[in-house]
Design a protein around this motif. Structure first.
Motif, PDB file in Angstrom:
ATOM      1  N   LEU A 133      11.261   9.281 -10.926  1.00 58.00           N
ATOM      2  CA  LEU A 133      10.166  10.152 -11.363  1.00 58.00           C
ATOM      3  C   LEU A 133       9.931   9.997 -12.860  1.00 58.00           C
ATOM      4  O   LEU A 133       8.794   9.846 -13.315  1.00 58.00           O
ATOM      5  CB  LEU A 133      10.490  11.611 -11.018  1.00 58.00           C
ATOM      6  CG  LEU A 133       9.482  12.668 -11.474  1.00 58.00           C
ATOM      7  CD1 LEU A 133       8.132  12.445 -10.822  1.00 58.00           C
ATOM      8  CD2 LEU A 133       9.986  14.067 -11.141  1.00 58.00           C
ATOM      9  N   ILE A 134      11.008  10.007 -13.634  1.00 60.68           N
ATOM     10  CA  ILE A 134      10.883   9.882 -15.088  1.00 60.68           C
ATOM     11  C   ILE A 134      10.318   8.500 -15.450  1.00 60.68           C
ATOM     12  O   ILE A 134       9.376   8.383 -16.232  1.00 60.68           O
ATOM     13  CB  ILE A 134      12.248  10.100 -15.774  1.00 60.68           C
ATOM     14  CG1 ILE A 134      12.731  11.535 -15.551  1.00 60.68           C
ATOM     15  CG2 ILE A 134      12.168   9.807 -17.266  1.00 60.68           C
ATOM     16  CD1 ILE A 134      14.168  11.762 -15.914  1.00 60.68           C
ATOM     17  N   ALA A 163      15.144  11.340  -9.197  1.00 62.68           N
ATOM     18  CA  ALA A 163      14.788  11.964 -10.480  1.00 62.68           C
ATOM     19  C   ALA A 163      14.560  10.886 -11.537  1.00 62.68           C
ATOM     20  O   ALA A 163      13.610  10.962 -12.326  1.00 62.68           O
ATOM     21  CB  ALA A 163      15.885  12.926 -10.927  1.00 62.68           C
ATOM     22  N   ARG A 198       1.891  15.122 -17.659  1.00 61.54           N
ATOM     23  CA  ARG A 198       2.877  14.034 -17.557  1.00 61.54           C
ATOM     24  C   ARG A 198       4.180  14.463 -18.227  1.00 61.54           C
ATOM     25  O   ARG A 198       5.277  14.148 -17.748  1.00 61.54           O
ATOM     26  CB  ARG A 198       2.338  12.758 -18.203  1.00 61.54           C
ATOM     27  CG  ARG A 198       1.121  12.244 -17.497  1.00 61.54           C
ATOM     28  CD  ARG A 198       0.942  10.751 -17.566  1.00 61.54           C
ATOM     29  NE  ARG A 198      -0.152  10.378 -16.672  1.00 61.54           N
ATOM     30  CZ  ARG A 198      -1.329   9.935 -17.071  1.00 61.54           C
ATOM     31  NH1 ARG A 198      -1.578   9.761 -18.340  1.00 61.54           N
ATOM     32  NH2 ARG A 198      -2.264   9.642 -16.197  1.00 61.54           N
ATOM     33  N   VAL A 224       6.621   7.863 -14.873  1.00 60.31           N
ATOM     34  CA  VAL A 224       5.694   8.472 -15.825  1.00 60.31           C
ATOM     35  C   VAL A 224       5.814   7.799 -17.199  1.00 60.31           C
ATOM     36  O   VAL A 224       4.813   7.502 -17.849  1.00 60.31           O
ATOM     37  CB  VAL A 224       5.976   9.986 -15.962  1.00 60.31           C
ATOM     38  CG1 VAL A 224       5.060  10.606 -16.984  1.00 60.31           C
ATOM     39  CG2 VAL A 224       5.806  10.679 -14.619  1.00 60.31           C
ATOM     40  N   ILE A 276      10.535  18.097 -15.615  1.00 60.33           N
ATOM     41  CA  ILE A 276      11.105  18.447 -14.309  1.00 60.33           C
ATOM     42  C   ILE A 276      12.051  17.365 -13.829  1.00 60.33           C
ATOM     43  O   ILE A 276      13.134  17.641 -13.308  1.00 60.33           O
ATOM     44  CB  ILE A 276       9.974  18.701 -13.306  1.00 60.33           C
ATOM     45  CG1 ILE A 276       9.375  20.074 -13.582  1.00 60.33           C
ATOM     46  CG2 ILE A 276      10.455  18.614 -11.869  1.00 60.33           C
ATOM     47  CD1 ILE A 276       8.151  20.371 -12.795  1.00 60.33           C
ATOM     48  N   GLY A 277      11.628  16.121 -14.016  1.00 60.45           N
ATOM     49  CA  GLY A 277      12.498  15.007 -13.610  1.00 60.45           C
ATOM     50  C   GLY A 277      13.815  15.041 -14.354  1.00 60.45           C
ATOM     51  O   GLY A 277      14.890  14.858 -13.773  1.00 60.45           O
ATOM     52  N   LEU A 300       5.208  17.497 -18.467  1.00 54.30           N
ATOM     53  CA  LEU A 300       5.813  18.488 -17.565  1.00 54.30           C
ATOM     54  C   LEU A 300       6.555  17.793 -16.434  1.00 54.30           C
ATOM     55  O   LEU A 300       7.647  18.201 -16.031  1.00 54.30           O
ATOM     56  CB  LEU A 300       4.711  19.384 -17.012  1.00 54.30           C
ATOM     57  CG  LEU A 300       5.126  20.742 -16.456  1.00 54.30           C
ATOM     58  CD1 LEU A 300       5.927  21.521 -17.453  1.00 54.30           C
ATOM     59  CD2 LEU A 300       3.892  21.524 -16.063  1.00 54.30           C
ATOM     60  N   LEU A 301       5.975  16.709 -15.927  1.00 58.48           N
ATOM     61  CA  LEU A 301       6.631  15.956 -14.848  1.00 58.48           C
ATOM     62  C   LEU A 301       7.956  15.366 -15.310  1.00 58.48           C
ATOM     63  O   LEU A 301       8.965  15.438 -14.600  1.00 58.48           O
ATOM     64  CB  LEU A 301       5.720  14.826 -14.354  1.00 58.48           C
ATOM     65  CG  LEU A 301       4.616  15.239 -13.384  1.00 58.48           C
ATOM     66  CD1 LEU A 301       3.634  14.110 -13.184  1.00 58.48           C
ATOM     67  CD2 LEU A 301       5.213  15.657 -12.054  1.00 58.48           C
ATOM     68  N   THR A 302       7.969  14.778 -16.505  1.00 61.67           N
ATOM     69  CA  THR A 302       9.235  14.213 -17.000  1.00 61.67           C
ATOM     70  C   THR A 302      10.232  15.322 -17.298  1.00 61.67           C
ATOM     71  O   THR A 302      11.441  15.136 -17.132  1.00 61.67           O
ATOM     72  CB  THR A 302       9.036  13.350 -18.249  1.00 61.67           C
ATOM     73  OG1 THR A 302       8.308  14.097 -19.218  1.00 61.67           O
ATOM     74  CG2 THR A 302       8.319  12.067 -17.944  1.00 61.67           C
ATOM     75  N   PHE A 345       3.588  23.275  -8.816  1.00 61.02           N
ATOM     76  CA  PHE A 345       4.944  22.854  -8.447  1.00 61.02           C
ATOM     77  C   PHE A 345       5.531  23.829  -7.437  1.00 61.02           C
ATOM     78  O   PHE A 345       6.744  23.957  -7.321  1.00 61.02           O
ATOM     79  CB  PHE A 345       5.833  22.780  -9.703  1.00 61.02           C
ATOM     80  CG  PHE A 345       5.481  21.640 -10.597  1.00 61.02           C
ATOM     81  CD1 PHE A 345       4.965  21.844 -11.859  1.00 61.02           C
ATOM     82  CD2 PHE A 345       5.635  20.336 -10.162  1.00 61.02           C
ATOM     83  CE1 PHE A 345       4.613  20.786 -12.680  1.00 61.02           C
ATOM     84  CE2 PHE A 345       5.291  19.270 -10.975  1.00 61.02           C
ATOM     85  CZ  PHE A 345       4.781  19.507 -12.236  1.00 61.02           C
TER      86      PHE A 345
END
Lengths: 293, 317
Positions: B296-297, B293, A102, B300, A108-109, A104-106, B34
């Motif tokens: 996405l943030i 983007a 999670r 999460v 990237i975001g 890592l996802l943020t 990814f």
């Protein structure tokens, strides 16, 4: 022979920039065990801050070129440090107890958010750095900046109470909390220092290559991340050496490969780095202690 | 808003759903890759090579627009199958190569792999290099209803493919191999202790996920009649990431999230027929990547904050 020496020097200056960015990666990973993929955009933002500050100072002839560069470095470091702290607060702190994917996802975001904000507000076109005449060439400046940053980081980690607290949190966050150390504050400090290193890297890139654009951070950051792995994450000296080595390899490859192949420089470099990542995930020098990757 | 326009977007949605299902297969198995855009690129450019070998240079290259061309269908099917197989093979080999890496390292390694692929295709002149490749033949053509038949065929094909894939994945989870995958995902060490070859399972999952993405890439070539290396950039994979995250890795929810977000975005782009005004539509169109983007943030972080709040409330109770 002189051509070879020149290419090696070019490689050293490129590697110095890689080393500076990789130091920032390694610093945050050392404390938080987190791969801060947004660090590459902090580097790009720092380059823009340095571009704006240096351009303003040079246009108004505020001081000597050296003073202007140092002031621009200050602006870039503080600005990048604050941005890194903001990223940590918004994207990473809420996920401290969550699975790593999670975070890592943020990361990237956040990286894509900053990149696209840069494109929207600053446009995607490349901007030129204000020409500056320094007592040393930009390549020498890059090496000096790297060495100075490395010395400051080592001195901070080994010679100050703040460094001691950082190392304590990196070693064992739970136990360090029992001794009255606030882990959140140390993590924020680590991000600030990582951001400052990105600030120096951004200014150095601008002085050496003379240009900035919003998408400059992604590929450079990807290479710098792998350099941080290559140099054994947690060892600043190893990271710096790995960065310089990669810079030299890349520079020599660009100079001596046939023109039909030289356009594949980036894929070849990334392939080499991937190969090392697969072969020695703990780095070429090995990790200080065993940890799962 | 013509029927052709709606069918074209149904086809584009179908591509997005294929990529979402591909990513879902990988992420549900604990393989947080990814690099899906890299596998899509491999599939697309494998299809390009098939076209170049089989179609270019032949006397019937410029097919007249007066009927169905079986040769067109055959080459289309072959290029897509080759795209799936080559991408699947690449995925399996990558799985073998990265067998020692986990979590963050695995994720970044797949990202690096995808960037290597993009770098190679951007510079390889045989497949068009930076200018991309234009497939100047049509899969299906008819003088009177050309666009409609074309878009409708792809929309129908992609709907069928997605339905079969969804059903197939759901069934596969009940097979022995599906059990292995779930075992590896939940506890790798325990799975290894029971005799499951974890490396082989990971290789297999990566091959399947990569194959699906490769198929999507190959179909994109035919749908749009053109591909550029930048079509497979990391930035362009952002919408798919958002769809999967919003769906919470559950296949049905991912599909629903994809459909809703895609339709909302396209609806806003059309300026909602005057309901919301041109300003909102223009804003969404120009700031699409920034908004995605941010979504996405938020997708999460917000659930994490809610969980933390609920946990602290529960602890106090």
């Amino acid at each position: 022979m002189s051509y070879l020496v020149e290419q090696v020097l070019n490689g050293v200056s490129l590697g110095s920039i890689y080393g500076l960015i990789a130091l920032g990666f390694a610093f945050v990973f050392g404390v938080l065990k987190l791969l801060n993929l947004a660090h590459s955009e902090v580097f790009a933002a720092a380059a823009y801050l340095a571009w704006a500050a240096l351009g303003w100072l040079m246009s108004r002839s505020v001081g000597t070129p050296v003073m202007n560069v140092l002031l621009a470095a200050g602006v870039a470091c503080v600005g990048a440090g604050l941005l890194a702290m903001l990223i940590e607060r918004v994207a990473y702190r809420p996920l401290r107890s969550e699975p790593r994917i999670r975070t890592l996802l943020t990361a990237i975001g956040m990286s894509l958010l900053l990149q696209n904000l840069g494109i929207r507000f600053l446009s995607a076109r490349t901007r030129g750095f204000a020409p500056v005449t320094l007592p040393v060439s930009p390549r020498v400046f890059a090496v000096m900046a790297l060495l100075a940053s490395l010395l400051v980081v080592l001195a901070l980690l080994t010679g100050t109470k703040a460094g001691l607290r950082l190392r304590a949190v990196a070693e064992d966050p739970a136990t360090s909390q029992l001794f009255g150390i606030n882990p959140n504050r140390q993590v924020t400090l680590a991000f600030f220092i990582g951001g400052c290193l990105a600030g120096v890297a951004g200014l150095t890139w601008g002085l050496v290559y003379g240009t900035v654009n919003p998408q400059m951070g992604f590929h450079v950051g990807l290479k710098a991340f792998i350099i941080a792995v290559l140099g054994s994450i947690g060892r600043p000296t190893g990271t710096v050496l790995a960065g310089v080595a990669l810079g030299i390899v890349e520079s020599l490859a660009g100079a001596y490969l046939p023109s039909s192949v030289s356009s594949y420089r980036d894929p070849v470099t990334l392939s080499l780095l991937l190969a090392v990542m697969v072969w020695r995930p703990s780095g070429l020098l090995g990790a200080r202690k065993t940890h799962r990757v | 808003m013509s029927l052709e326009f709606v069918l074209y977007h149904c086809a584009q949605l179908g591509i997005a759903l294929l990529l979402v299902q591909s990513l879902n297969v990988l992420w549900r198995a604990g393989l947080f890759s990814f690099g899906n855009h890299g596998f899509a690129a491999i599939g697309a450019y494998a299809a390009v090579i098939v076209l170049r070998l089989l179609v270019e240079g032949r006397s019937n290259w410029d097919l007249p627009h007066n009927g169905v061309r079986v040769a067109g269908h055959g080459v289309f099917l072959l290029s897509v199958i080759v795209g799936v197989l080559v991408a699947g093979l690449a995925g399996g080999l990558l799985g073998r190569l990265l067998r020692k890496l986990r979590d963050d390292y695995f994720a970044v390694a797949t990202l690096v792999f995808a960037e290597i692929m993009q770098g190679i295709f951007s510079n390889w002149s045989y497949v068009g290099g930076p200018m991309g490749y234009e497939a100047r033949y049509l899969f299906f053509a008819n003088d009177k209803i050309e666009g409609l038949a074309y878009c409708g065929s792809f929309a129908a094909l992609l709907t069928l493919l997605n339905a079969l894939l969804y059903r197939g994945i759901a069934k596969a989870e009940r097979w022995l191999a599906g059990g292995w995958v779930l075992a590896v995902e939940s506890n790798e060490q325990a799975a290894r202790a029971t005799g499951i070859d974890v490396d082989r399972v990971r290789m297999g999952v990566l091959a399947v996920g990569a194959g699906i993405a490769g198929g999507a890439g190959a179909i994109v070539l035919h749908l749009n009649s053109m591909i550029l290396p930048s079509d497979f950039s990391f930035a362009n994979s952002l919408p798919v990431l958002v769809y999967v995250v919003l769906g919470g890795l559950r296949p049905r929810r991912c599909i629903v999230a994809t459909i809703i977000v895609y339709i909302v975005y396209e609806f806003l782009k059309l300026r909602a027929g005057g309901l919301l005004g041109a300003t909102v539509g223009a804003f969404v169109f120009q700031w699409r990547d920034v908004l995605l983007a941010a979504v996405l943030i938020l997708a999460v972080v917000v659930p994490a904050l809610v969980r933390r709040r609920l946990a602290s409330v529960g602890a106090r109770a």
